[in-house]
Design a protein around this motif. Structure first.
Motif, PDB file in Angstrom:
ATOM      1  N   GLY A  40       0.782  -1.241   0.000  1.00 28.95           N
ATOM      2  CA  GLY A  40       0.000   0.000   0.000  1.00 28.95           C
ATOM      3  C   GLY A  40       0.804   1.275   0.000  1.00 28.95           C
ATOM      4  N   THR A  73       4.889  -6.091  11.971  1.00 31.00           N
ATOM      5  CA  THR A  73       3.901  -6.206  10.894  1.00 31.00           C
ATOM      6  C   THR A  73       4.368  -7.220   9.857  1.00 31.00           C
ATOM      7  OG1 THR A  73       3.240  -3.908  11.253  1.00 31.00           O
ATOM      8  CG2 THR A  73       2.593  -4.919   9.162  1.00 31.00           C
ATOM      9  N   ILE A  97       4.860   5.275   4.720  1.00 39.20           N
ATOM     10  CA  ILE A  97       3.489   5.805   4.841  1.00 39.20           C
ATOM     11  C   ILE A  97       3.519   7.324   4.767  1.00 39.20           C
ATOM     12  CG2 ILE A  97       1.539   6.094   6.440  1.00 39.20           C
ATOM     13  CD1 ILE A  97       2.103   3.208   7.429  1.00 39.20           C
ATOM     14  N   GLU A 101       1.462   9.108   1.874  1.00 37.13           N
ATOM     15  CA  GLU A 101       0.322   9.966   2.187  1.00 37.13           C
ATOM     16  C   GLU A 101       0.493  11.326   1.508  1.00 37.13           C
ATOM     17  OE1 GLU A 101      -2.668   9.472   4.129  1.00 37.13           O
ATOM     18  OE2 GLU A 101      -2.093   7.435   3.611  1.00 37.13           O
ATOM     19  N   ARG A 104      -0.311  10.815  -2.066  1.00 40.33           N
ATOM     20  CA  ARG A 104      -1.765  10.703  -2.239  1.00 40.33           C
ATOM     21  C   ARG A 104      -2.446  12.061  -2.120  1.00 40.33           C
ATOM     22  NH1 ARG A 104      -1.212   5.027  -0.284  1.00 40.33           N
ATOM     23  NH2 ARG A 104      -0.665   5.714   1.792  1.00 40.33           N
TER      24      ARG A 104
ATOM     25  N   VAL B  38      -6.766   3.834   5.336  1.00 38.82           N
ATOM     26  CA  VAL B  38      -5.865   4.574   6.221  1.00 38.82           C
ATOM     27  C   VAL B  38      -4.438   4.112   5.933  1.00 38.82           C
ATOM     28  CG1 VAL B  38      -5.228   5.047   8.620  1.00 38.82           C
ATOM     29  CG2 VAL B  38      -7.637   4.744   8.018  1.00 38.82           C
ATOM     30  N   SER B  39      -3.565   5.062   5.646  1.00 36.88           N
ATOM     31  CA  SER B  39      -2.148   4.746   5.411  1.00 36.88           C
ATOM     32  C   SER B  39      -1.956   3.660   4.364  1.00 36.88           C
ATOM     33  CB  SER B  39      -1.468   4.338   6.722  1.00 36.88           C
ATOM     34  OG  SER B  39      -1.562   5.390   7.662  1.00 36.88           O
ATOM     35  N   GLY B  40      -2.804   3.713   3.334  1.00 37.04           N
ATOM     36  CA  GLY B  40      -2.602   2.824   2.199  1.00 37.04           C
ATOM     37  C   GLY B  40      -3.378   1.526   2.239  1.00 37.04           C
ATOM     38  N   ASN B  41      -4.103   1.291   3.327  1.00 34.10           N
ATOM     39  CA  ASN B  41      -4.805   0.010   3.422  1.00 34.10           C
ATOM     40  C   ASN B  41      -6.200   0.171   4.011  1.00 34.10           C
ATOM     41  OD1 ASN B  41      -2.697  -2.008   2.496  1.00 34.10           O
ATOM     42  ND2 ASN B  41      -1.552  -0.806   4.005  1.00 34.10           N
ATOM     43  N   ARG B  93      -2.194  -3.742  11.674  1.00 38.26           N
ATOM     44  CA  ARG B  93      -1.836  -3.235  10.348  1.00 38.26           C
ATOM     45  C   ARG B  93      -1.539  -4.404   9.386  1.00 38.26           C
ATOM     46  NH1 ARG B  93      -0.299   1.936   9.514  1.00 38.26           N
ATOM     47  NH2 ARG B  93       0.340   2.163  11.692  1.00 38.26           N
ATOM     48  N   ALA B  94      -0.933  -5.453   9.915  1.00 45.86           N
ATOM     49  CA  ALA B  94      -0.651  -6.612   9.059  1.00 45.86           C
ATOM     50  C   ALA B  94      -1.961  -7.181   8.512  1.00 45.86           C
ATOM     51  CB  ALA B  94       0.121  -7.667   9.846  1.00 45.86           C
ATOM     52  N   ILE B  97      -3.175  -4.957   5.770  1.00 48.61           N
ATOM     53  CA  ILE B  97      -2.369  -5.154   4.556  1.00 48.61           C
ATOM     54  C   ILE B  97      -2.787  -6.449   3.865  1.00 48.61           C
ATOM     55  CG2 ILE B  97      -0.037  -5.660   3.701  1.00 48.61           C
ATOM     56  CD1 ILE B  97       1.041  -3.746   5.883  1.00 48.61           C
ATOM     57  N   PHE B  98      -2.929  -7.510   4.648  1.00 49.36           N
ATOM     58  CA  PHE B  98      -3.351  -8.807   4.094  1.00 49.36           C
ATOM     59  C   PHE B  98      -4.639  -8.623   3.301  1.00 49.36           C
ATOM     60  CE2 PHE B  98      -5.525 -12.879   4.160  1.00 49.36           C
ATOM     61  CZ  PHE B  98      -4.523 -13.810   4.008  1.00 49.36           C
ATOM     62  N   GLU B 101      -4.128  -6.226   0.132  1.00 50.43           N
ATOM     63  CA  GLU B 101      -3.391  -6.850  -0.978  1.00 50.43           C
ATOM     64  C   GLU B 101      -4.329  -7.762  -1.771  1.00 50.43           C
ATOM     65  OE1 GLU B 101       0.028  -6.587  -2.095  1.00 50.43           O
ATOM     66  OE2 GLU B 101      -0.289  -4.732  -0.997  1.00 50.43           O
TER      67      GLU B 101
END
Lengths: 325, 325
Positions: A40, A73, A97, A101, A104, B38-41, B93-94, B97-98, B101
């Motif tokens: 991400g 993580t 991040i 951000e 983005r 949030v923060s890419g995910n 967060r993991a 992300i999972f 993705e």
């Protein structure tokens, strides 16, 4: 001094240059063709290593990532059976991040990098080579893949049939990079190409529209000699060969140089870079061009400092010689 | 049993239901209108809380996030001066992300959730209410903002002028959610609406195309009574009011109910939900509709278990009564 940087060798040298030069004299331009969106967020391996080195945070055992970082993580993703291509530490991820951000929000990579320098308290100027997406793609018998997939994902094992920079035709050098080069030409400031992979680390920087021309401007044709046409301003380019004993210290330079049809030798490095006035080579090199022989292996900070001091001395001497010409 | 769930009250009950019911009898449908990148995910607060509860990982002091999680990335972002809207733990967060993705690979949220259940070893069925993006937006004098910005970012302080579900008109219920409801109708399986915010947690689930109709099918008009037309199959809906002593235990339910023009009372909850056959209310309630009075406050796991047992007993009795009708 403008330093063109890849990810391991040049940052090692930066550790020394940072101590030898006042911060205001150091501009580092980092390769971004290794960049990749991972989990991400945009990971910019070479830029990150430069930033972490200058911020005093780099993990010096690996020359990527942050010292004493945790991997909560990343490790939990593994436990979930998910392979995250790069081993991203928790603090490292925060930096990705932060950068992403800003992207983005619409900022350019240059602007995001400037903000990162500020929050990481880096005084030197650090620039990405471009704000446009460029990716080094490696063709192998298993298909074409991103450099990171080739090097990290497959351990650099596949045979390399070709290397290309995807997106290069639409990419422009970062404006501040161009401005720094113009200023260097005016002020007689040198460009130093660090001991990084000439194909995949320095190659993308030099392949950006106009850069190689700008570095060759005002030089005699086929000038491996570092002499210029009288009176015309030009940029002196000093490169440190990444080869020691005819082999790269780390990374896939040998495979990549062969794929591009160059011999894995200092002559090959000089020809491939195509804009070098002076090549710093290791003592045993049989390179015939304009060169200086130095121990270019940096095992620790002391080595980095020693090499940095020698390089700065050479550049100063070169400047004097130039002035006399 | 199909449980419609928000983020705190219903997961607390799930802790008990998980012990009382065999896993094969529990299907949880989670609200996703709180979801936010949030923060890419993609963070899916209610879905995450349900998953973490069923996986035995939930932080029971807060009812969000994972027990004993670290916050290395989040804390470093703060140190960089970046405000990450939600306090995301490293393990949490993991999971994001999972999920993200898989979404980036083209899977639906339902498919990603199924994969998450598998890797987190959750045997119960957990479904997002929809695979389409829906966002609860709160209008305040400071402008319209996402529910998370209102509740977490501004501490729920701004005056609430309106609440709407952005994207609802283009959203479809998740296919498996519809299938579960159809099966419930066939098998006489009840739907339980947990003690969650009737506007922002249960509201989005019921607002999905066709859901409220399906839950009201075969019932008499204005049936607060839970009786149906003879012979016709229908879904029995039992709801647990989130109000205790006329007030929600947590969250912005009161402000949101008022913004929608409903009194903050059990009658208001029943009217707002609009499909309830039996309402479980706290002992002091003056609710006049078909109801059962129970201590609905869950202070600890013991309370969760007790309430779950009582609810299951009531549902069984209701089923018998229905069968006699």
């Amino acid at each position: 001094m403008i330093v063109l940087s890849g990810g391991t060798g040049t940052p090692k040298l930066l550790l020394g240059l940072k101590k030898v030069l006042p911060w205001s004299e150091l501009t580092v331009v980092a390769n971004t063709a290794d960049d990749l969106w991972v989990s991400g967020n945009l990971v910019s391996p070479d830029l990150d290593t430069v930033l972490y080195t200058l911020a005093g945070m780099i993990d010096r055992s690996k020359w990527w990532g942050i010292e004493d970082d945790s991997f909560e993580t990343h490790d939990f993703l593994s436990r979930l059976g998910f392979r995250e291509l790069l081993a991203i530490g928790d603090i490292d991820r925060a930096v990705h991040i932060f950068r992403s951000e800003l992207l983005r929000e619409g900022l350019t990579l240059s602007m995001a990098t400037e903000r990162l320098c500020k929050v990481l308290k880096i005084e030197e100027k650090v620039l990405p080579m471009t704000d446009d997406p460029v990716s080094t793609m490696v063709s192998t018998p298993e298909g074409e893949m991103h450099l990171q997939e080739f090097w990290v994902g497959r351990g650099g094992r596949p045979e390399v049939k070709a290397v290309r920079f995807r997106g290069m035709e639409d990419a422009h050098p970062a404006l501040e990079f161009l401005a720094a080069l113009e200023k260097a030409k005016e002020d007689g400031e040198p460009v130093l190409i660090g001991p990084s992979n000439p194909v995949s680390s320095i190659g993308p920087i030099l392949a950006l529209r106009g850069i190689r021309n700008l570095l060759n401007e005002g030089k005699r044709k086929r000038s491996g000699e570092g002499k210029g046409e009288k009176g015309k301003k030009k940029i002196r380019v000093v490169a440190i060969s990444p080869l020691v004993g005819g082999k790269p210290l780390s990374g896939p330079a040998a495979k990549f140089m062969r794929a591009w049809g160059y011999p894995v030798s200092d002559q090959g490095v000089a020809d491939l870079l195509g804009c070098v006035d002076l090549l710093v080579v290791s003592p045993e090199s049989d390179y015939q061009g304009h060169s200086v022989r130095l121990d270019t292996v940096m095992r620790d900070e002391e080595d980095s400092l020693r090499l940095a001091e020698e390089i700065v001395k050479i550049l100063d001497e070169e400047t004097e010689t130039e002035a006399e010409t």
